[in-house]
Write a protein that holds these residues in place. Sequence first.
Motif, PDB file in Angstrom:
ATOM      1  N   SER A  26      73.739 -28.205  24.396  1.00  0.00           N
ATOM      2  CA  SER A  26      73.250 -29.015  23.282  1.00  0.00           C
ATOM      3  C   SER A  26      72.172 -28.270  22.521  1.00  0.00           C
ATOM      4  O   SER A  26      71.053 -28.093  22.997  1.00  0.00           O
ATOM      5  CB  SER A  26      72.703 -30.344  23.799  1.00  0.00           C
TER       6      SER A  26
ATOM      7  N   THR B 289      70.573 -29.334  19.939  1.00  0.00           N
ATOM      8  CA  THR B 289      69.462 -30.258  19.661  1.00  0.00           C
ATOM      9  C   THR B 289      68.505 -30.338  20.843  1.00  0.00           C
ATOM     10  O   THR B 289      67.286 -30.190  20.685  1.00  0.00           O
ATOM     11  CB  THR B 289      70.008 -31.681  19.379  1.00  0.00           C
TER      12      THR B 289
ATOM     13  N   SER C  76      69.512 -38.659  19.134  1.00  0.00           N
ATOM     14  CA  SER C  76      70.166 -37.759  18.189  1.00  0.00           C
ATOM     15  C   SER C  76      71.588 -38.240  17.945  1.00  0.00           C
ATOM     16  O   SER C  76      72.219 -38.834  18.823  1.00  0.00           O
ATOM     17  CB  SER C  76      70.172 -36.334  18.735  1.00  0.00           C
ATOM     18  N   THR C  77      72.065 -38.000  16.745  1.00  0.00           N
ATOM     19  CA  THR C  77      73.423 -38.428  16.400  1.00  0.00           C
ATOM     20  C   THR C  77      74.070 -37.428  15.450  1.00  0.00           C
ATOM     21  O   THR C  77      73.374 -36.803  14.643  1.00  0.00           O
ATOM     22  CB  THR C  77      73.417 -39.842  15.757  1.00  0.00           C
ATOM     23  N   GLY C  78      75.360 -37.284  15.576  1.00  0.00           N
ATOM     24  CA  GLY C  78      76.093 -36.385  14.710  1.00  0.00           C
ATOM     25  C   GLY C  78      76.458 -37.018  13.376  1.00  0.00           C
ATOM     26  O   GLY C  78      76.967 -36.357  12.479  1.00  0.00           O
TER      27      GLY C  78
ATOM     28  N   GLN D  36      72.302 -35.350  12.570  1.00  0.00           N
ATOM     29  CA  GLN D  36      72.987 -34.119  12.167  1.00  0.00           C
ATOM     30  C   GLN D  36      72.080 -32.889  12.223  1.00  0.00           C
ATOM     31  O   GLN D  36      71.906 -32.171  11.234  1.00  0.00           O
ATOM     32  CB  GLN D  36      73.529 -34.305  10.756  1.00  0.00           C
TER      33      GLN D  36
END
Lengths: 230, 230
Positions: free
Chosen positions: A15, A17, A102-104, A146
């Motif tokens: 990851s 992120t 966190s998110t895409g 993102q």
Amino acid sequence: MKTLIIVSHPEINNSQTQQFLMQGAKLQDVTWHHVEELTKIDINKEQALLRDSDRIIFQFPLYWYAAPEGLKRWEDKVLTRNFVYGDGDDNLGDKEFGIVVSTGMPLKEFRRGGSENITIDEIMAPYRAIADRAKMQILPTFTIAQFGYLNDQEQMQLLIDYQRYLTQEYPDTLSSRQKWFEREFTDRFKNFNDTSCAECETILNTFIQRREDLEQLKSTIGLIKQGEDE
Amino acid sequence: MKTLIIVSHPEINNSQTQQFLMQGAKLQDVTWHHVEELTKIDINKEQALLRDSDRIIFQFPLYWYAAPEGLKRWEDKVLTRNFVYGDGDDNLGDKEFGIVVSTGMPLKEFRRGGSENITIDEIMAPYRAIADRAKMQILPTFTIAQFGYLNDQEQMQLLIDYQRYLTQEYPDTLSSRQKWFEREFTDRFKNFNDTSCAECETILNTFIQRREDLEQLKSTIGLIKQGEDE
């Protein structure tokens, strides 16, 4: 302030992120606690870790509108009812609770009519309910959308915002922000002690000077207002 | 209607509620699918099971304002993005989605000012968001509070309500309720075929007679209204 980051990610090494956030967290005096790495969850040890913290943060990527299974496993084991609210001892009542998610997906999709059709706050309600039950102070959720699309400048801004989220005094006022930056500057200079950093010192002094100017201004405005009220 | 119940409970044999529900489900033509019993989650098999159903129900006890970790593990594995909304195939779009949740707290605590300070609907929002994403039809959540305190009469009522939730046509109107009861009566009588059950037959006939009376009444009211409108 002792900050504990309960991180959940099943493939943390892959990851981008989480690796980025880990580097940022390392620069702060915080505890990074990755739940998927625990081979066995020692309830007493985990509860002691929580009891010993001032700010507890759940950090995870959004999988189907919740944390990955690893965090739920940890919750179901560690958060015994007695520990959270049952036994009269205020185990967590004086602590702060935050979420770093966190998110895409783009942030704008998390609203009615967006493709997700639900807000981040609605998604986080079950976690907030736990903190509520424990009488913790709830911080606004820190959302990273993102990460892969951020440019260098945006990444740097994210890094600082994240670090502030970890250790800056709550609530996020101008004054608590100033205090945080001043402390960070000072701490960093200590590390530069051997080498000279005239520029750093100028920055710090300018910063302090400006803060003092602002305080002076504020106090003057206060006096004017007082005059008007009389 | 093919109903699939995805059940999650880490100690299902010790759960009075789940054992009770299981007995109720057995009397219906539904699939009981306990995720904690799956030694290995076969994604294709699970997705085929979902694709083959008309109504999909998540059933679990409330652990920290969510399902137990077992359901999240199943979700994180089985619900691939492509399957739910990614590949253009409407894998779940024609299906119905329901939740059966049990809690040891009284229902009245699930509201602002109650000790839980959050509603059941708010807690379920993340699951609903998945169904929303899959374009499924969402049924109201079926909540079972404090099963242990129910008396026999209340348990029987719960059993019937639960069975209706599993297989009755949605939405829950008088007419779909009538249809459900009539079908259930008829199905049960088939099982009594060998023995005579005059009483059963009387009940069914009375039920059908009353339903027909009601329909007649409704149609009469309709005609009267029509007359008034002219």
